[in-house]
Write an enzyme that holds these catalytic residues in place. Structure first.
Site, PDB file in Angstrom:
ATOM      1  N   ASN A 174      -5.183  16.530  -7.193  1.00 53.55           N
ATOM      2  CA  ASN A 174      -4.819  15.769  -6.079  1.00 53.55           C
ATOM      3  C   ASN A 174      -4.217  16.733  -5.017  1.00 53.55           C
ATOM      4  O   ASN A 174      -3.037  16.861  -5.118  1.00 53.55           O
ATOM      5  CB  ASN A 174      -4.094  14.606  -6.450  1.00 53.55           C
ATOM      6  CG  ASN A 174      -3.892  13.640  -5.344  1.00 53.55           C
ATOM      7  OD1 ASN A 174      -4.124  13.990  -4.130  1.00 53.55           O
ATOM      8  ND2 ASN A 174      -3.488  12.333  -5.587  1.00 53.55           N
ATOM      9  N   CYS A 197      -1.480  10.766   1.103  1.00 54.05           N
ATOM     10  CA  CYS A 197      -2.814  11.034   0.638  1.00 54.05           C
ATOM     11  C   CYS A 197      -4.036  10.595   1.339  1.00 54.05           C
ATOM     12  O   CYS A 197      -5.133  10.744   1.490  1.00 54.05           O
ATOM     13  CB  CYS A 197      -3.067  10.677  -0.927  1.00 54.05           C
ATOM     14  SG  CYS A 197      -2.070  11.304  -1.868  1.00 54.05           S
ATOM     15  N   HIS A 216     -11.010  10.465  -1.402  1.00 54.46           N
ATOM     16  CA  HIS A 216      -9.647  11.089  -1.749  1.00 54.46           C
ATOM     17  C   HIS A 216      -9.932  11.440  -3.169  1.00 54.46           C
ATOM     18  O   HIS A 216     -10.229  10.409  -4.052  1.00 54.46           O
ATOM     19  CB  HIS A 216      -8.707  10.436  -1.410  1.00 54.46           C
ATOM     20  CG  HIS A 216      -7.526  10.764  -1.952  1.00 54.46           C
ATOM     21  ND1 HIS A 216      -7.073  12.004  -1.694  1.00 54.46           N
ATOM     22  CD2 HIS A 216      -6.281  10.248  -2.564  1.00 54.46           C
ATOM     23  CE1 HIS A 216      -5.694  12.262  -2.435  1.00 54.46           C
ATOM     24  NE2 HIS A 216      -5.260  11.104  -3.185  1.00 54.46           N
TER      25      HIS A 216
END
Ligand code: ACO
Length: 323
Positions: free
Chosen positions: A280, A114, A250
């Site tokens: 996500n 990520c 993020h």
């Protein structure tokens, strides 16, 4: 005069299929209310059968090239952040290179889950500042749905597929007011490897594997580590939190995003949040959010944009830019 990497254009691609929380609740024991309350996520995009990470990446890359008015033959670097490559090797970036019609330069993948886009941006920025490349595409692209255990309600509700890209150009920076990337800071701590990992791989099981996560463990690390990375970025540039015009984090969880905004003293109108619609998307989340905010005119030339992210490794980092 020093060289600086300016962001010349952004692109994005989301697969057409949208999976709502309600649809997920027919597959696992969950509810829309639980997912929204704990994460802020309402839906996610999921790639079609046969739609690969490289397909998503190429679409986002074409958008960034068009936005920047640059043709693929002017590129001399592609850095693609992904955890879900088309194949174990070669690098998915080389497939993107061929599809775009870029015949020179180099294309390779970076893996920091990520945090991958921040890591890829740092790599490309260093190439440009050293004069080793002039025009670079930095892409975050994921088909994360392929790594999910669709029977594990603790993880399958959290992720989605997508791709985002930014086009960077090296420019002479007359002074510190010049537009472009001001700094990148990267960190990893391999002692936390087991908090978030995939239980497979070529060297361990020979199978691709599925995501395994200690959600609370990741959460405990997230805000503290990101806050430290942000402090580090601001200090390195002689800036304070109130100088930040936009936080483009993020997109893992609205609670983590809100925690970072509170820490910086930024109201929600200064935070780009796409997590409700995208979930996500791992390495794709920051460039997707950038493309959205650049496309609708929120990000204006000269504004200070702070990007940060954390993911498996743990790996985390920040990028501060003057838009
Ligand atoms: N629906 C309903 N109940 C669920 C679900 C679900 N989808 N998932 C878990 N639960 C249950 C658990 O089984 C548990 O039940 P129990 O009390 O009967 O045992 C209960 O909900 C509470 O579980 P917790 O794990 O304690 O829930 P928590 O409040 O910590 O929320 C979450 C879980 C959302 C994963 C949170 O820990 C989190 O966001 N962590 C960060 C992880 C993350 O963002 N990872 C993404 C990758 S890393 C990154 O990008 C930063």
């Amino acid at each position: 005069m020093a060289l600086r990497s300016r962001i010349l254009g952004c692109g994005a691609y989301l697969p057409s299929r949208v999976v709502s929380n309600a649809e997920l609740s027919t597959r696992v024991d969950t509810t829309d209310e639980w997912i929204v309350q704990r994460t802020g996520i309402r839906q996610r995009h999921v790639a079609a059968d046969g739609e690969l990470t490289s397909d998503l990446a190429v679409a986002a890359a074409r958008g960034a090239l068009a936005a920047g008015g640059v043709s693929a033959d002017a590129l001399d670097l592609i850095v693609l952040a992904t955890t879900t490559p088309d194949h174990t090797f070669p690098a998915t970036a080389t497939k993107v290179q061929a599809a775009l019609g870029m015949t020179g330069g180099a294309a390779f993948d970076v893996q920091a889950v990520c945090a991958g886009f921040i890591f890829a941006l740092a790599v490309a920025d260093n190439f440009l500042r050293l004069g080793q490349a002039r025009k670079a595409l930095v892409i975050g692209a994921e088909t994360f749905s392929r790594l999910l255990d669709w029977n594990d309600r603790g993880t399958c509700v959290l992720f989605g597929d997508g791709a985002g890209a930014v086009l960077l150009g090296a420019e002479e920076a007359a002074d510190n007011k010049a537009r472009g990337i001001l700094s990148t800071h990267l960190h990893t701590d391999g002692r936390t490897y087991d908090l978030l990992y995939v239980d497979g791989g070529p060297s361990s099981t020979g199978q691709v594997g599925k995501v395994r996560m200690d959600g609370q463990g990741v959460f405990r690390h997230a805000v503290g580590k990101l806050a430290a990375a942000v402090d580090e970025a601001l200090a390195a540039n002689g800036l304070v939190a109130s100088d930040v015009d936009w936080l483009v984090p993020h997109q893992a969880n609205q609670r983590i995003i809100d925690g970072m905004a509170r820490k910086l003293g930024l109201g929600p109108e200064r935070v780009v949040s796409t997590v409700a619609r995208h979930a996500n998307t791992s390495a794709a989340s920051i460039p997707l959010a950038l493309a959205e905010a650049a496309g609708d005119g929120r990000l204006k030339p000269g504004q200070i944009v702070l990007m940060e992210g954390i993911g498996g490794g743990l790996a985390w980092g920040s990028c501060l830019a003057r838009w």
